[in-house]
Design a protein around this motif. Structure first.
Motif, PDB file in Angstrom:
ATOM      1  N   LEU A 238      -1.551   5.647   1.139  1.00 46.69           N
ATOM      2  CA  LEU A 238      -0.609   5.840   2.237  1.00 46.69           C
ATOM      3  C   LEU A 238      -1.304   5.735   3.597  1.00 46.69           C
ATOM      4  N   ARG A 239      -2.525   6.257   3.681  1.00 43.39           N
ATOM      5  CA  ARG A 239      -3.271   6.120   4.941  1.00 43.39           C
ATOM      6  C   ARG A 239      -3.615   4.661   5.206  1.00 43.39           C
TER       7      ARG A 239
ATOM      8  N   GLY B 178       1.123   4.230  -2.946  1.00 37.02           N
ATOM      9  CA  GLY B 178       1.050   5.659  -2.690  1.00 37.02           C
ATOM     10  C   GLY B 178       2.296   6.393  -3.132  1.00 37.02           C
ATOM     11  N   GLU B 179       3.449   5.826  -2.864  1.00 39.37           N
ATOM     12  CA  GLU B 179       4.726   6.468  -3.174  1.00 39.37           C
ATOM     13  C   GLU B 179       4.857   6.732  -4.675  1.00 39.37           C
TER      14      GLU B 179
ATOM     15  N   ALA C 298      -1.790   2.176   4.289  1.00 38.91           N
ATOM     16  CA  ALA C 298      -0.526   1.564   4.711  1.00 38.91           C
ATOM     17  C   ALA C 298      -0.301   1.778   6.208  1.00 38.91           C
ATOM     18  N   ILE C 299      -0.537   2.993   6.665  1.00 32.69           N
ATOM     19  CA  ILE C 299      -0.342   3.302   8.084  1.00 32.69           C
ATOM     20  C   ILE C 299      -1.307   2.492   8.943  1.00 32.69           C
TER      21      ILE C 299
ATOM     22  N   LEU D 138       3.243  10.775   2.879  1.00 32.71           N
ATOM     23  CA  LEU D 138       1.980  11.497   3.019  1.00 32.71           C
ATOM     24  C   LEU D 138       2.236  12.981   3.297  1.00 32.71           C
TER      25      LEU D 138
ATOM     26  N   ILE E 205       7.447   0.859   8.246  1.00 30.48           N
ATOM     27  CA  ILE E 205       6.555   1.195   7.137  1.00 30.48           C
ATOM     28  C   ILE E 205       5.658   2.365   7.502  1.00 30.48           C
TER      29      ILE E 205
ATOM     30  N   ARG F 224       0.845  -1.199   0.000  1.00 30.94           N
ATOM     31  CA  ARG F 224       0.000   0.000   0.000  1.00 30.94           C
ATOM     32  C   ARG F 224       0.887   1.259   0.000  1.00 30.94           C
ATOM     33  N   TYR F 225       1.946   1.211   0.787  1.00 26.85           N
ATOM     34  CA  TYR F 225       2.883   2.342   0.772  1.00 26.85           C
ATOM     35  C   TYR F 225       3.464   2.528  -0.626  1.00 26.85           C
TER      36      TYR F 225
ATOM     37  N   ALA G 252       5.628   5.765   5.230  1.00 29.68           N
ATOM     38  CA  ALA G 252       4.341   6.191   4.688  1.00 29.68           C
ATOM     39  C   ALA G 252       3.989   7.591   5.183  1.00 29.68           C
ATOM     40  N   ARG G 253       4.316   7.885   6.411  1.00 30.67           N
ATOM     41  CA  ARG G 253       4.058   9.232   6.931  1.00 30.67           C
ATOM     42  C   ARG G 253       4.896  10.282   6.195  1.00 30.67           C
TER      43      ARG G 253
END
Length: 1003
Positions: free
Chosen positions: A850-851, A835-836, A853-854, A873, A865, A831-832, A869-870
């Motif tokens: 990214l959310r 988003g990346e 992933a968190i 984001l 991770i 998921r990260y 991810a933060r």
């Protein structure tokens, strides 16, 4: 003064800010005896608080103690009261109060010059009016008559005098700062010029002097003041002036009107203070109280106030007196005082003084892995936090605990310490509180109440007669009011009457000459009695359980302790016997009950093993069991039950630490290598650098290099080096391990590590090749976990190389492997990744991924991770969203990486900050960071889109600042240490948040 005492309403004054002063209505009352003066001074240092008899004797007589110190102190207290009565009246004499633990001076604190001084300084510190600050600080400083406590030659006096001098310096700085705000620059020059000569290291005073001189038209003198300070710091300490002072010098050189002074401190306590970092402390929440708290309610309130006043409080007393229980109750009482929480650190598993800092940092949730002196990283972690650290069971590592406490107090202004130890620490800043046994001389005494409470818990059907009550009083008296001894005796009420218990006590010797003190002898006696009342198999089990440094389950106890007289099928019944006898506590909060020996009982059992020559045998079995746990966890952490295995390792961390330490110090090289290497995946994703430290030390043990387990441990050590930013050394170790690897799992992990290092170093073709090899090897051995990681590195390599056509194919193949493995960490990682790679092309989709992933990483405590991810984001917000939200997010993210010691990702985060700072108009701060990032030795190489963004930012900064100012700012950044760069970035974030009226973001 003699026969004519002053009237009852006379005004009493006491002073230590200079020569000791005792006065009534302005008339000095002479104290002729040096010992009376020392006694009064000792009471004044802790006015309003109980000072133990032992401490008073130490202050008054030092090394030349009288034969009966308690009696001698009592005599001198009586004489002091007589002097006070004759000189100041009956009310003054009554202010010396006797307490079970010692004596206290019960007087209005404002009658004592030092306390009045501190009250005035505190008022000045919080008053918004500059004129009021000038007046309050001036009034406070006028109370000083000379060096404080100068007649008292004792470490306590020296410590208190140094503390008061520090507050005096604060008062000068407050007054000077307020005078600057009022535009009274000549007064500042007149007052501060002399002060900087006496206090050459106080940078705030120096900065105030520089500002006052500059504003008075004396630019050359202001710069000379800076050069003088730099010469002193470099010449005597080998350090440069602070970043804030260097910035002030630059502003004066540029003849700016808006001088950057006073500089906001890192994590300023006003305005947009960073959100409390509760996430790091959650794993160290105070344990629930499983039994009622009896008999010390008043002590809790007094100790809470004492801790607030003195910062370091050490509860001392014999084993079994209730120090730990009291400390936990006090910690709960004051928990709301600490924005960043309370952390409990049980030092039972610290086997040496040097391990104390590791245990404390692990209790906080992470350990900055550093090669500096023990505790350096921990101090950096806590320097800007507001935390209460509870150190339990310090006596066997008192030197290490004392050193750490002193360093925390000196360098972490908002960290307090509450410790328990059988003897005082070797610290000059501690306040010692001897924990006395419970009263036990009446039917309503606390000790008797405790007996009745525990008896009711043991058997609610038991009803005590009036005769029984008298017998219970005698039982508690015979046990000297020791809570543990009382609880052990009360547990026998299930099968005995009180008279039977008293008879049993009567048949034992309570005066064994081998014990250290009468109360120790009482506890030893009741432990012996309880122990001998157990069946032989249960006694053997109790002794063997002493090898557990933390709690344990029924299964662990069976694995380690069964056999040789302790039948495995009877293990549950034997544990129940120990619980019934109050020798073992049980916590049923989790799915499987966890048991724990009190430290006193654990030491008792360990002594039996040592005397029988069996300690090594059972410690080895304990270590072998923990290695087996680590090996099972290594498999489980890569599958769908990852969350369960994270909980298992978390729960067993104290035992794992003890096993690793024992294996390393006794030559069990194979056990040390296996244990450390099997926890690699746990440590890497939880950012648990202590465990990587175990691997680093294990591979350096004699004979380790020739052992078959060496390659696996070398990979684990290399993983720790990656997070520290030692990429080249980690790469070399990874290659070495790969060449030596004896099995497929080590080969897979080595390829994974080398692929990751390749990405950090910008070797994208190599990262793709390593990823491809990882996919093939994973498929060959049926390892979907590593196969999916291989696809992940190929996605990264393709995306960073601009090969967008390859990205989706690798991504789809990776998701298929993730579905087979079922590991939450892999789902979070992908998921990260989604988003990346969409941060610039599709910001809304990137945010959503990214959310997710968190959220997916949280249940498995995957701080790695969640962290990356933060960053991604926050970068979305920095480039495409709301700058205020990005700033607030980065405030926590920078702290996240600094806490964990992951410098690779910390530098990556700082690169993103450069773009954000430039966007919000903080051009100079961005330029300083640009210079630091470009020269960082522990960061990943800047390449690809990151390099392009930095290039665009640098061009914008050149236009905003000009070539000369840009070069100066970048040079300043290059000259900073890593820690200075981080502190600078955090301070700039805080300043911008304050300026923009924003609050930190909670994730």
């Amino acid at each position: 003064m003699g026969s004519s005492p002053p009237p009852a309403g006379s005004t009493l004054e006491l002073g230590i800010l200079g020569a000791l002063r005792l006065a009534a209505d302005g008339v000095e009352v002479p104290l002729q005896s040096a010992r009376q003066r020392a006694l009064l001074a000792a009471l004044l240092i802790d006015v309003g608080e109980v000072v133990s008899t032992a401490r008073l004797a130490d202050v008054v007589w030092g090394d030349e103690q009288p034969d009966d110190p308690a009696r001698a102190v009592r005599t001198h207290v009586s004489r002091l009261r007589r002097v006070l009565r004759e000189g100041c009246g009956d009310a003054a004499a009554a202010m010396v109060v006797t307490h079970p633990h010692g004596y206290a001076l019960a007087v209005d604190p404002d009658r004592v010059d030092a306390r009045r001084f501190e009250r005035l300084v505190a008022a000045a510190r919080h008053d918004p009016s500059p004129q009021a600050v000038v007046d309050l600080a001036g009034e406070a400083l006028a109370l000083w008559r000379g060096a404080p406590l100068r007649e008292l030659d004792h470490p306590d006096a020296a410590t208190e005098a140094a503390r008061l001098e520090e507050v005096r310096g604060d008062a000068w700085e407050l007054r000077a700062g307020a005078l600057l705000a009022l535009g009274r620059n000549p007064e500042v020059v007149a007052e501060v010029a002399a002060l900087v000569e006496r206090h050459p290291f106080r940078e705030t005073l120096r900065g105030q002097l520089m500002v006052a001189l500059y504003r008075g038209g004396r630019q050359a003198d202001a710069l000379a003041a800076y050069r003088d300070l730099r010469a002193v710091l470099v010449g005597e300490l080998g350090v440069e002036p602070s970043a804030a002072l260097r910035q002030l010098e630059t502003a004066i050189l540029q003849q700016r009107d808006d001088l950057p002074w006073p500089a906001p401190p890192p994590h300023a306590t006003t305005g947009a203070r960073r959100a409390p970092t509760r996430e790091r402390l959650a794993s160290s929440a105070l344990p629930e109280e499983l039994t009622s708290f009896v008999g010390r309610e008043d002590d809790v309130r007094v100790l809470a106030d004492a801790l607030r006043a003195r910062r370091v409080l050490v509860l001392t007393g014999v084993g079994g007196v209730g120090k730990s229980r009291l400390a936990l109750r006090v910690a709960r009482e004051v928990a709301d005082d600490y924005a960043d929480g309370v952390v409990l650190c049980d030092l039972v598993s610290a086997d040496a003084d040097g391990a104390v800092a590791d245990v404390v940092a692990s209790a906080l949730g992470a350990l900055p892995d550093t090669s500096d002196g023990p505790g350096d990283g921990l101090v950096e972690l806590l320097r800007a936090q507001q935390v209460l650290v509870v150190l339990d069971n310090c006596e066997h590592v008192d030197a290490g605990a004392s050193e750490l406490v002193d360093r925390l107090v000196r360098r972490c202004p908002d960290v307090d310490v509450l410790a328990t130890s059988r003897r005082p620490l070797r610290s000059a800043v501690q306040q010692i509180w001897p924990v006395a046994p419970l009263d036990a001389d009446a039917t309503d005494a606390a000790g008797v109440e405790l007996f009745r409470d525990r008896a009711a818990s043991a058997d609610p059907t038991v009803e005590l007669t009036s005769t029984d009550h008298d017998i219970v009083v005698e039982i508690c008296r015979r046990l000297d009011g020791l809570p543990l001894a009382i609880e052990l005796a009360a547990a026998h009420l299930r099968v005995m009457n009180p008279a039977d218990i008293l008879d049993r006590l009567g048949h034992r010797s309570l005066t064994s000459p081998t014990a250290a003190s009468p109360r120790h002898r009482s506890l030893d006696a009741v432990l012996d009695w309880s122990y001998e009342a157990l069946p032989e198999p249960t006694r053997r089990l109790l002794d063997r359980l002493a090898v557990f440094a933390g709690g344990f389950t029924l299964g662990a106890a069976t694995t380690v302790c069964a056999g040789d007289g302790v039948p495995a099928p009877e293990m549950a019944d034997r544990l129940a016997d120990l619980v019934d006898q109050s020798l073992l506590s049980v916590d049923r909060a989790d799915r499987h009950a966890r048991y724990r020996l009190l430290e006193t009982v654990r030491a008792y059992g360990e002594a039996h093993l040592r005397a029988a020559g069996e300690l090594h045998v059972w410690r080895r079995r304990h270590a072998q069991h923990l290695v087996a746990v680590a090996e099972e966890a290594a498999v489980g952490l890569r599958g769908p039950d990852e969350a369960h295995w994270v909980q298992v390792v978390d729960a067993e961390l104290a035992n794992l630490r003890a096993a690793q330490s024992w294996a390393g110090t006794t030559g069990e090289v194979g056990l040390a290598l296996r244990l450390a290497s099997r926890l690699d995946v746990y440590a890497y994703h939880r950012l648990h650098a202590e465990v990587h430290g175990w691997a680093r030390r294990a591979v350096e043990l004699p004979g380790a290099e020739a052992h078959p387990e060496h390659p696996a441990a070398l990979v684990a050590a290399a993983a720790g080096r990656v997070q520290r930013g030692e990429l080249e050394r980690a790469r070399d170790d990874g290659e070495t391990a790969l060449a030596m690897a004896p099995d497929a799992q080590v080969v897979l992990r080595a390829h994974q590590l080398l692929a990751e290092i390749s990405l950090y170093q910008g070797r994208l073709d190599e990262a793709d090749r390593r990823g491809s090899e990882l996919v093939a090897l994973g498929r060959a051995v049926g390892d979907a976990y590593h196969e999916s990681l291989g696809h992940l590195y190929r996605v990264h390599a393709a995306a960073y190389s601009g090969r967008s056509a390859d990205v989706e194919g690798h991504l789809s193949a990776g998701w298929r492997a993730v579905g087979v493995a079922g590991t939450p960490t892999l789902r979070a990682g992908y998921r990260y990744l989604e988003g990346e790679i969409r941060v610039d092309d599709d910001p809304p989709a990137a945010r959503a991924a990214l959310r997710q992933a968190i959220e997916t990483a949280h249940p498995v405590r995957n701080r790695f991770i969640a962290g990356v991810a933060r960053v991604a984001l926050a970068s979305v917000e920095a480039r495409h969203g709301e700058p205020d939200e990005a700033l607030a997010a980065f405030a926590e993210i920078v702290d996240h990486w600094r806490t964990s010691g992951d410098w690779v990702h910390l530098w990556t985060t700082l690169r993103s900050l450069i773009v954000l700072f430039e966007r919000v108009g903080a051009a100079e701060a961005a330029a300083v960071l640009h210079g630091a990032v470009r020269s960082a030795a522990t960061g990943a190489r800047v390449y690809g889109a990151d390099a392009e963004r930095l290039g665009v930012a640098a061009t914008a900064l050149r236009g905003a600042l000009g070539e000369r100012a840009l070069a100066a700012a970048e040079a300043r950044g290059r000259g900073m240490s890593d820690d200075e760069v981080v502190s600078f970035a955090q301070a700039q974030i805080d300043r911008l948040l304050v300026d923009r009226g924003s609050e930190p973001q909670r994730w």
